[in-house]
Enzyme design. Structure first.
Site, PDB file in Angstrom:
ATOM      1  N   THR A   1       0.815  -1.252   0.379  1.00 29.09           N
ATOM      2  CA  THR A   1       0.035   0.063  -0.111  1.00 29.09           C
ATOM      3  C   THR A   1       0.524   1.075  -0.405  1.00 29.09           C
ATOM      4  O   THR A   1       2.258   0.930   0.217  1.00 29.09           O
ATOM      5  CB  THR A   1      -0.625   0.079   1.270  1.00 29.09           C
ATOM      6  OG1 THR A   1       0.312   0.318   2.469  1.00 29.09           O
ATOM      7  CG2 THR A   1      -2.012  -1.010   1.283  1.00 29.09           C
ATOM      8  N   ASP A   2      -0.122   2.502  -0.332  1.00 24.07           N
ATOM      9  CA  ASP A   2       0.982   3.388  -0.290  1.00 24.07           C
ATOM     10  C   ASP A   2       0.317   4.490   0.401  1.00 24.07           C
ATOM     11  O   ASP A   2      -1.021   4.256   1.126  1.00 24.07           O
ATOM     12  CB  ASP A   2       1.248   4.353  -1.355  1.00 24.07           C
ATOM     13  CG  ASP A   2       0.066   4.961  -2.174  1.00 24.07           C
ATOM     14  OD1 ASP A   2      -1.005   4.732  -1.549  1.00 24.07           O
ATOM     15  OD2 ASP A   2       0.144   4.767  -3.729  1.00 24.07           O
ATOM     16  N   GLY A   3       0.458   6.004   0.600  1.00 24.13           N
ATOM     17  CA  GLY A   3       0.051   6.690   1.456  1.00 24.13           C
ATOM     18  C   GLY A   3      -1.027   7.757   1.565  1.00 24.13           C
ATOM     19  O   GLY A   3      -1.903   7.728   2.053  1.00 24.13           O
TER      20      GLY A   3
END
Lengths: 134, 134, 134, 134
Positions: C15-17
Site C-alpha cells: 500500500t501507499d500513503g
C-alpha cells in the site's frame, strides 16, 4: 508456543542485481508472517483501526543475515511473540529454507493511536488472543 | 514545452536478480519526475490534499522497455504534460542514459476526491500552473 | 484456455500513503501469477537460465487501473497466454476481488540471452508446455 | 570524521497505507547514503566487482524507529564508518528531518566473493580510501 510458520516464495521482485534476495525484503517477509499470525489468532488489523483507531508500528528491528536466498526459493518464515506488553510487543522471526536458517529477526512493535501517533493500550480481547501463543 | 528532466541514480534496491533494473521500478522513477515537475510548478500534493481533499491516481499506464539500465547508472527521467483536462491529465515520460532512450511511458492520471474516490475538478490555480508547461 | 488464477494477499508493503495498493505493485502481482503459471506448466525459469542461458524480459506493459485494492484484500490474479511466438509472447492479466475487476494488464515478454541480451528462441519443449494453455 | 550526508526526498513509493514511510524503506535510504559515500571516496562497487569479483553484503542490521517521516519530506541520511576491518565494516546511519532524528541504524557489512559467497579481503587501496573518513 509452537512457532507460527508462513511460506513465502521468492519472486524476481525480491532479488537484487547481486543475484540474491535484497536485504530489506526479508523484513517484508517477516511482516507477512506477523500479519498472518494475527489473522490466524482472529486479530484483524483493519478492524483494530476501525474500532479503536489503533495501528502497529515498528520500534526497533534487529536482523541477522546468515545465508542468501535465491529466486524461486520456497522459504518458511516463522514468528513467535516473545514479550507481550500493553503498548508494545516483541516478536522473533526466522527465515528458513529446508530447515536451514538464512535470516533471523527480532522486532519490537509499538501500539499507537493512528491519529496522534501516541502509545495506546491494546484491547483486552486482543491481548487474550495473543496470549494463546505466548 | 521543454521537457522537465529529473536525474535518478540506480541503486541496488532498483535492480533484480537478472542484473538489470526491475521492470516496475521505471514506473517509480517516472512518478518521482512527475512529483518534481509539480513541485517545480509550485504545486504541492500535500497542500492539494489538505485544502481540497484531492489526490492523483494512475488510470492507465503504457510502458515500453527498450534497453536495460544497470546498477550505478545515472538516468535522466523526462516528463511532459501532453493533455490537460479538468479531472484527468496525460503525461509522457522517457528514461534516458547519456541521451539514449531506455524506456518510455505514457500515463493517464485521474484527479479524485481522497475520501470517496470520485472524480474531482482540479482547482483553477493548479490548471493555470500546469498550463505553463503545456 | 481457462485462465490460470493465483491468489495474492495485500500486505502493508503493497500500500501507499493514499491508503490503497501502490500502482506499480499490481505489476508485481501479475509477475507472481506469470511465474506460477510457468511453474504449473513445468517450466522453471531457474532451469531455463542454467540450461539455455535464457531469461524473460518485459518489452511492453499496458495496465488499466479500474478500482483500488486495500490492505488485507485477498485478490485473484489471472494470467492467460494470448500470443505465443518463438522469441516473444503476450500475456493478459486481471486482478480481481470477489470477481470484481480492479486492474487489467497486457504484457509483451521477450525471450533473450542472459549474457548478450539478444533475442533467443524458446526451446521446443518449452513452447509445447506453453501451448497446452494457449 | 564529519558525517557524510545524503539528501533523500520521500515519494509515494516510500509510504504505506498508514500514511508514513514504510519501515523497510529507511534501510533503502541508508544504502543509498552508503553507496554515495563510497562514490565520494572514489570507490565504485561496479569496478570492485569487475576487478576483484568482490561485493558487499549485509550481515547484521539494527534499526531504531523514533518518529515517522511523511510523503514529501526532505530527509538527510548520514553515514559514518565506525569500524573498518579487512573482511567486514560497521557503518552508522541517522535519518533526520530538519536536524530532528527520525531513525537510526547500525549495519555490519561483509566483504565477499561474488561467485562463492566466501569472505574476501578488501583491496588495500579501498581500505586506504575508506580510512580517510574513519
Amino acid at each position: 508456543m509452537n512457532k507460527f510458520i508462513w511460506p513465502v516464495r521468492v519472486y524476481h521482485e525480491d532479488t537484487d542485481g547481486t543475484g540474491v534476495v535484497y536485504h530489506t525484503n526479508y523484513l517484508k517477509f517477516m511482516e507477512r508472517a506477523r500479519t498472518e499470525l494475527l489473522r490466524y489468532l482472529g486479530i484483524e488489523q483493519t478492524l483494530l483501526k476501525q474500532e479503536y483507531n489503533l495501528i502497529f508500528v515498528a520500534r526497533k528491528f534487529t536482523v541477522e543475515y546468515i545465508k542468501p536466498a535465491f529466486f524461486n526459493d520456497l522459504l518458511d518464515v516463522t514468528v513467535k511473540i516473545t514479550k507481550l506488553g500493553k503498548v508494545s510487543l516483541i516478536m522473533e522471526h526466522q527465515v528458513l529454507r529446508n530447515s536451514e536458517i538464512l535470516c533471523a529477526g527480532n522486532i519490537k512493535i509499538g501500539v499507537i493511536n493512528f491519529t496522534n501517533h501516541q502509545p495506546q493500550i491494546l484491547p483486552i480481547k486482543t491481548i487474550e488472543q495473543m496470549r494463546k501463543v505466548c
